[in-house]
Design a protein around this motif. Structure first.
Motif, short mmCIF file in Angstrom:
data_model
loop_
_atom_site.label_atom_id
_atom_site.label_comp_id
_atom_site.label_asym_id
_atom_site.label_seq_id
_atom_site.Cartn_x
_atom_site.Cartn_y
_atom_site.Cartn_z
N LEU A 110 33.22 19.95 -11.26
CA LEU A 110 32.77 19.95 -9.87
C LEU A 110 31.38 20.56 -9.81
N LEU A 111 30.37 19.70 -9.60
CA LEU A 111 28.99 20.20 -9.53
C LEU A 111 28.69 20.59 -8.09
N LEU A 112 28.38 21.87 -7.89
CA LEU A 112 28.18 22.36 -6.53
C LEU A 112 26.73 22.75 -6.22
N VAL A 113 25.98 23.15 -7.24
CA VAL A 113 24.60 23.58 -7.01
C VAL A 113 23.71 22.93 -8.07
N ASN A 114 22.53 22.44 -7.64
CA ASN A 114 21.63 21.78 -8.60
C ASN A 114 20.72 22.77 -9.31
N HIS A 115 21.33 23.80 -9.93
CA HIS A 115 20.56 24.73 -10.76
C HIS A 115 19.91 23.94 -11.89
N ARG A 116 18.72 24.42 -12.34
CA ARG A 116 18.01 23.64 -13.37
C ARG A 116 18.83 23.48 -14.64
N GLN A 117 19.69 24.47 -14.96
CA GLN A 117 20.52 24.37 -16.17
C GLN A 117 21.45 23.17 -16.08
N PHE A 118 21.91 22.86 -14.86
CA PHE A 118 22.84 21.74 -14.69
C PHE A 118 22.09 20.40 -14.62
N VAL A 119 20.92 20.43 -14.01
CA VAL A 119 20.12 19.20 -13.93
C VAL A 119 19.77 18.73 -15.35
N GLY A 120 19.44 19.70 -16.23
CA GLY A 120 19.03 19.35 -17.59
C GLY A 120 20.19 19.25 -18.57
N LEU A 121 21.41 19.19 -18.06
CA LEU A 121 22.59 19.18 -18.94
C LEU A 121 22.65 17.92 -19.82
N ASP A 122 23.09 18.09 -21.04
CA ASP A 122 23.36 16.95 -21.92
C ASP A 122 24.59 16.24 -21.33
N GLN A 123 24.35 15.06 -20.72
CA GLN A 123 25.43 14.42 -19.96
C GLN A 123 26.56 13.88 -20.83
N SER A 124 26.33 13.85 -22.17
CA SER A 124 27.43 13.39 -23.04
C SER A 124 28.59 14.40 -22.98
N LEU A 125 28.28 15.64 -22.54
CA LEU A 125 29.35 16.64 -22.40
C LEU A 125 30.37 16.23 -21.35
N LEU A 126 29.94 15.32 -20.45
CA LEU A 126 30.82 14.92 -19.34
C LEU A 126 31.72 13.73 -19.69
N ASP A 127 31.54 13.20 -20.90
CA ASP A 127 32.34 12.03 -21.29
C ASP A 127 33.84 12.34 -21.18
N GLY A 128 34.57 11.45 -20.54
CA GLY A 128 36.02 11.62 -20.42
C GLY A 128 36.45 12.55 -19.30
N LYS A 129 35.48 13.11 -18.57
CA LYS A 129 35.82 14.04 -17.48
C LYS A 129 35.75 13.30 -16.14
N THR A 130 36.52 13.78 -15.17
CA THR A 130 36.31 13.30 -13.81
C THR A 130 35.23 14.18 -13.21
N VAL A 131 34.15 13.54 -12.76
CA VAL A 131 33.01 14.31 -12.25
C VAL A 131 32.91 14.17 -10.73
N ILE A 132 32.84 15.30 -10.04
CA ILE A 132 32.55 15.27 -8.60
C ILE A 132 31.21 15.97 -8.44
N ASP A 133 30.19 15.15 -8.19
CA ASP A 133 28.82 15.64 -8.17
C ASP A 133 28.34 15.71 -6.72
N THR A 134 28.44 16.88 -6.10
CA THR A 134 28.11 16.98 -4.67
C THR A 134 26.61 16.93 -4.40
N LYS A 135 25.79 17.03 -5.46
CA LYS A 135 24.34 17.02 -5.25
C LYS A 135 23.67 15.74 -5.77
N GLY A 136 24.44 14.86 -6.38
CA GLY A 136 23.87 13.60 -6.85
C GLY A 136 22.86 13.75 -7.97
N ILE A 137 23.05 14.73 -8.86
CA ILE A 137 22.05 14.95 -9.93
C ILE A 137 22.36 14.19 -11.21
N TRP A 138 23.59 13.71 -11.35
CA TRP A 138 23.97 13.06 -12.61
C TRP A 138 24.22 11.57 -12.40
N ARG A 139 23.42 10.94 -11.59
CA ARG A 139 23.66 9.52 -11.30
C ARG A 139 23.12 8.64 -12.41
#
Ligand code: NAD
Length: 421
Positions: free
Chosen positions: A392-421
């Protein structure tokens, strides 16, 4: 526009009352212009930290300025009020249960400074306040000091003004000097003196008006933001129902030359936008219909996010949620009125079966409202995501914006800030 030049010697000593996010930087900027400033705060820990040259909160770049003005002796802090030429009051102005303002901190600050007031002194209220609060404070000062007057022409006159603050936490170093300021005195001389004080450190336009209009200007700015964010948040609910990507929709609509829709999120937080519109609603409840509705739309968004999480976890055994961010906005540590914090808290309290891993890079420890919950732990980003069913992404901190998105593979993602589109 009058140029911002003034004789800083007009202010031999300035007292800044309330050394929080707003008061402390204001005190330090004035001190950096060579004007002796004494900061007053009821919190002894904050006073000790400031006198040691340490900022008691997180604000990028501000530590160096504070350390410099404390070391050269231009700024010091204490709990006792002093005899000063100008007082700037920056104490909290929270709202009560019924959303009306609670002026108890302004009252207490007035009571502490009244005995020190002398004819010619300037008192500026910087705290965000409903229309009429500056006048109310001035009348209170005169009740406490009937030997003084609020009439410009009297020899025993004091001068009172309102100058709201509009800096963005995280950008204070830039905005304290460069933002235009609205300055409204109760009398023409109050306006002029306050202008002279702010001209010592503010290089932008100083816009002069009366106190009530200055109070309303600040509330209006934040209500404008709140109403426009509510529009974006309402769109996000509509789009979810209709199966439309709200971020793409807004991007497309904003190509219209006269359309500029803001971004949706988990709600609206912070000490300003989530609070100030209520001061207009409580001042004019019959008329402030749109402003009131916007507050309700934004306040309703956290529950909608919670419902999304619970829906995503339906049927899962031993469900784990990674909640990324609890600050009220990106890249700061301020948790006040934070919708993200509220979402995490309500998820934890109402769903004891949920294992919630909270990530907040800007705070050392979780606040007690969260750390008291046994189903909640603070973790690193990678660790929390690895364990989670739902991210559950709640805040667009720079650490989250720059996240290696492969870490999210297989997860259900709820991105309230639209940073991982
Ligand atoms: N934080 C912001 O981004 C922001 C922006 C614009 C305007 N404002 C407004 O500025 C005002 C202050 O906000 P803040 O964020 O600096 O609050 P804060 O809570 O960070 O700081 C307020 C400080 O005042 C002190 N205090 C309380 N009562 C006191 C008293 N009687 N005498 C001396 N000190 C006292 C507290 O101990 C605290 O250190 C509020 O009205 C707020 O709405 C805040």
């Amino acid at each position: 526009m009058v140029p911002n030049t003034t004789d800083s010697r007009a202010f031999g000593k300035v007292s800044v009352v309330g050394l929080g996010y707003i008061g402390l930087p204001t005190a330090a900027f004035i001190a950096s212009k060579g004007i002796p400033v004494v900061g007053i705060d009821v919190n002894q820990d904050a006073v000790d930290s400031i006198n040691a040259g340490t900022v008691p909160f997180f604000e990028p770049g501000f530590g160096e300025l504070l350390a410099r003005v404390v070391e050269d002796g231009t700024l010091s802090a204490q709990t006792e009020q002093i005899d000063a030429d100008a007082y700037i009051v920056c104490v909290p102005t929270p709202f009560r249960e019924d959303h009306s303002v609670d002026i108890k901190y302004i009252r207490a600050a007035s009571e502490a400074l009244a005995p020190y007031l002398k004819p010619g002194a300037l008192v500026v209220l910087e705290s965000t306040s409903p229309p009429g609060t500056t006048e109310d404070m001035a009348k209170h000062l005169i009740e406490l000091r009937p030997d003084l007057s609020l009439n410009d022409e009297d020899e025993n006159a004091i001068f009172v003004a309102h100058c709201p603050e509009r800096v963005l936490p995280g950008k204070i170093m830039e905005e304290m000097e460069n933002n235009d300021r609205v300055i409204g005195g109760l009398t023409p001389k109050g306006t002029q003196l306050a202008r002279d004080l702010y001209a010592t450190f503010c290089t932008a336009d100083l816009l002069l008006t009366n106190a009530t209009t200055a109070e309303m200007a600040k509330l209006t700015e934040n209500s404008f933001r709140d109403v426009n964010i509510a529009f974006a948040n309402e769109l996000s609910l509509i789009c979810d129902r209709l199966g439309i990507d709200v971020w793409e929709l807004i991007e497309l609509a904003n190509h219209h030359p006269r359309v500029n829709i803001l971004q949706p999120g988990p709600g609206v937080g912070g000490h300003c936008i989530a609070v100030d519109p209520w001061f207009i609603v409580s001042a004019a409840p019959e008329e402030a219909k749109l402003i009131h509705t916007a507050r309700n739309v934004n306040n309703g968004k956290p529950q909608w996010v919670i419902d999304q999480v619970l829906k995503a976890l339906e049927g899962k055994e031993n469900p784990v949620v990674a909640a990324l961010g609890i600050a009220f906005k990106n890249d700061i540590d301020d948790l006040r009125e934070s919708p993200s914090l509220e979402i995490v808290k309500r998820l934890g309290v109402d769903n004891p079966q949920l294992d919630i891993r909270v990530v907040e890079p800007n705070v050392e420890a979780l606040p007690p409202v969260l750390s008291n919950l046994s189903n909640l732990t603070k973790q690193d980003t990678e660790e929390a995501i690895a364990a989670a069913d739902v991210v559950l992404l709640l805040v667009n901190h720079r650490q989250f914006v720059g996240l290696d998105q492969s870490l999210l593979d297989g997860k259900t993602v709820i991105d309230t800030k639209g940073i991982w589109r």
